[in-house]
Design a protein around this motif. Structure first.
Motif, PDB file in Angstrom:
ATOM      1  N   PHE A  66       9.076  43.241  32.810  1.00 47.47           N
ATOM      2  CA  PHE A  66      10.538  43.326  32.891  1.00 47.47           C
ATOM      3  C   PHE A  66      11.489  43.978  33.365  1.00 47.47           C
ATOM      4  O   PHE A  66      12.636  43.540  33.653  1.00 47.47           O
ATOM      5  N   LYS A  67      11.133  44.053  34.510  1.00 44.86           N
ATOM      6  CA  LYS A  67      12.203  44.585  35.166  1.00 44.86           C
ATOM      7  C   LYS A  67      12.621  43.634  35.926  1.00 44.86           C
ATOM      8  O   LYS A  67      11.589  42.945  36.536  1.00 44.86           O
ATOM      9  N   LYS A  68      13.320  43.418  36.421  1.00 38.92           N
ATOM     10  CA  LYS A  68      14.583  41.902  37.508  1.00 38.92           C
ATOM     11  C   LYS A  68      14.814  42.551  38.388  1.00 38.92           C
ATOM     12  O   LYS A  68      15.556  43.893  38.708  1.00 38.92           O
ATOM     13  N   TRP A  69      14.170  42.517  39.595  1.00 35.38           N
ATOM     14  CA  TRP A  69      13.508  42.864  41.077  1.00 35.38           C
ATOM     15  C   TRP A  69      14.830  41.809  41.207  1.00 35.38           C
ATOM     16  O   TRP A  69      15.531  41.015  41.474  1.00 35.38           O
ATOM     17  N   ILE A  89      -0.476  51.875  30.107  1.00 34.10           N
ATOM     18  CA  ILE A  89       0.055  50.027  29.806  1.00 34.10           C
ATOM     19  C   ILE A  89       1.478  50.285  29.821  1.00 34.10           C
ATOM     20  O   ILE A  89       2.723  48.937  30.470  1.00 34.10           O
ATOM     21  N   LEU A  90       1.893  51.023  29.126  1.00 39.75           N
ATOM     22  CA  LEU A  90       4.060  51.265  29.170  1.00 39.75           C
ATOM     23  C   LEU A  90       4.158  51.035  30.691  1.00 39.75           C
ATOM     24  O   LEU A  90       5.704  50.106  30.471  1.00 39.75           O
ATOM     25  N   GLY A  91       3.863  51.458  31.393  1.00 40.35           N
ATOM     26  CA  GLY A  91       4.024  51.238  32.959  1.00 40.35           C
ATOM     27  C   GLY A  91       4.109  50.544  33.460  1.00 40.35           C
ATOM     28  O   GLY A  91       4.875  49.311  33.758  1.00 40.35           O
ATOM     29  N   ALA A  92       3.258  49.354  33.002  1.00 44.36           N
ATOM     30  CA  ALA A  92       3.058  47.715  32.719  1.00 44.36           C
ATOM     31  C   ALA A  92       3.812  47.316  32.411  1.00 44.36           C
ATOM     32  O   ALA A  92       4.432  45.996  32.890  1.00 44.36           O
ATOM     33  N   VAL A  93       4.450  47.461  31.059  1.00 44.28           N
ATOM     34  CA  VAL A  93       5.853  46.934  30.643  1.00 44.28           C
ATOM     35  C   VAL A  93       6.885  46.889  31.700  1.00 44.28           C
ATOM     36  O   VAL A  93       7.530  46.056  31.975  1.00 44.28           O
ATOM     37  N   PHE A  94       7.302  47.926  31.691  1.00 45.03           N
ATOM     38  CA  PHE A  94       8.161  48.283  32.933  1.00 45.03           C
ATOM     39  C   PHE A  94       8.043  47.420  34.339  1.00 45.03           C
ATOM     40  O   PHE A  94       8.791  46.727  34.268  1.00 45.03           O
ATOM     41  N   PHE A  95       7.329  47.031  34.669  1.00 44.80           N
ATOM     42  CA  PHE A  95       7.094  46.705  35.759  1.00 44.80           C
ATOM     43  C   PHE A  95       7.607  44.730  35.443  1.00 44.80           C
ATOM     44  O   PHE A  95       8.044  44.145  36.224  1.00 44.80           O
ATOM     45  N   ALA A 104       5.119  33.247  30.259  1.00 43.81           N
ATOM     46  CA  ALA A 104       4.164  33.365  29.276  1.00 43.81           C
ATOM     47  C   ALA A 104       3.482  34.902  29.555  1.00 43.81           C
ATOM     48  O   ALA A 104       2.696  35.339  28.928  1.00 43.81           O
ATOM     49  N   THR A 105       3.734  35.374  30.865  1.00 41.75           N
ATOM     50  CA  THR A 105       3.043  36.645  31.255  1.00 41.75           C
ATOM     51  C   THR A 105       3.962  37.749  29.997  1.00 41.75           C
ATOM     52  O   THR A 105       2.442  38.660  29.942  1.00 41.75           O
ATOM     53  N   GLN A 106       4.760  37.805  29.907  1.00 42.10           N
ATOM     54  CA  GLN A 106       6.287  38.799  29.713  1.00 42.10           C
ATOM     55  C   GLN A 106       5.184  38.748  28.262  1.00 42.10           C
ATOM     56  O   GLN A 106       5.195  39.614  27.140  1.00 42.10           O
TER      57      GLN A 106
END
Length: 112
Positions: A109-112, A101-107, A63-65
């Motif tokens: 969707f990033k698999k940590w 905002i694109l930085g927010a998308v990166f974080f 839902a967050t994504q």
């Protein structure tokens, strides 16, 4: 169904949403009750795309994504709308804001 279908539906949804929320700004002399009714009618069409986008999208995204995808699409659609429809200028600081905002998308969707 493809993981891109929710994104396509969200783009269509956000086009309608942007017109519902901001399209009336070109018609400031139109009576407010008329603007409200027309905006609600446009928003109904928006919901016809938004709800399936989230329902289908929940099979591929959290839902967050989904919300982050929606916000990026919303701001992108609005940027184009404001330049082409409202005839506003697109400033450099808006571009910097989009980069963050694109930085927010990166974080998100990033698999940590």
């Amino acid at each position: 169904m493809s993981f891109t279908l929710p994104i396509i539906l969200l783009v269509i949804s956000n086009i309608f949403m942007t017109f519902a929320w901001y399209g009336h700004l070109r018609y400031k002399s139109t009576a407010l009750p008329i603007v409200i009714v027309v905006s609600w009618l446009i928003a109904f069409v928006e919901y016809c795309f938004q709800v399936p986008a989230n329902r289908i999208g929940s099979s591929y995204y959290t839902a967050t994504q989904l919300k982050i995808i929606q916000e990026v699409i919303s701001l992108s659609v609005f940027a184009v709308f404001s330049v082409l429809y409202l005839k506003e200028s697109f400033r450099w600081n808006y571009l910097v804001s989009f980069a963050f905002i694109l930085g927010a998308v990166f974080f998100a969707f990033k698999k940590w």
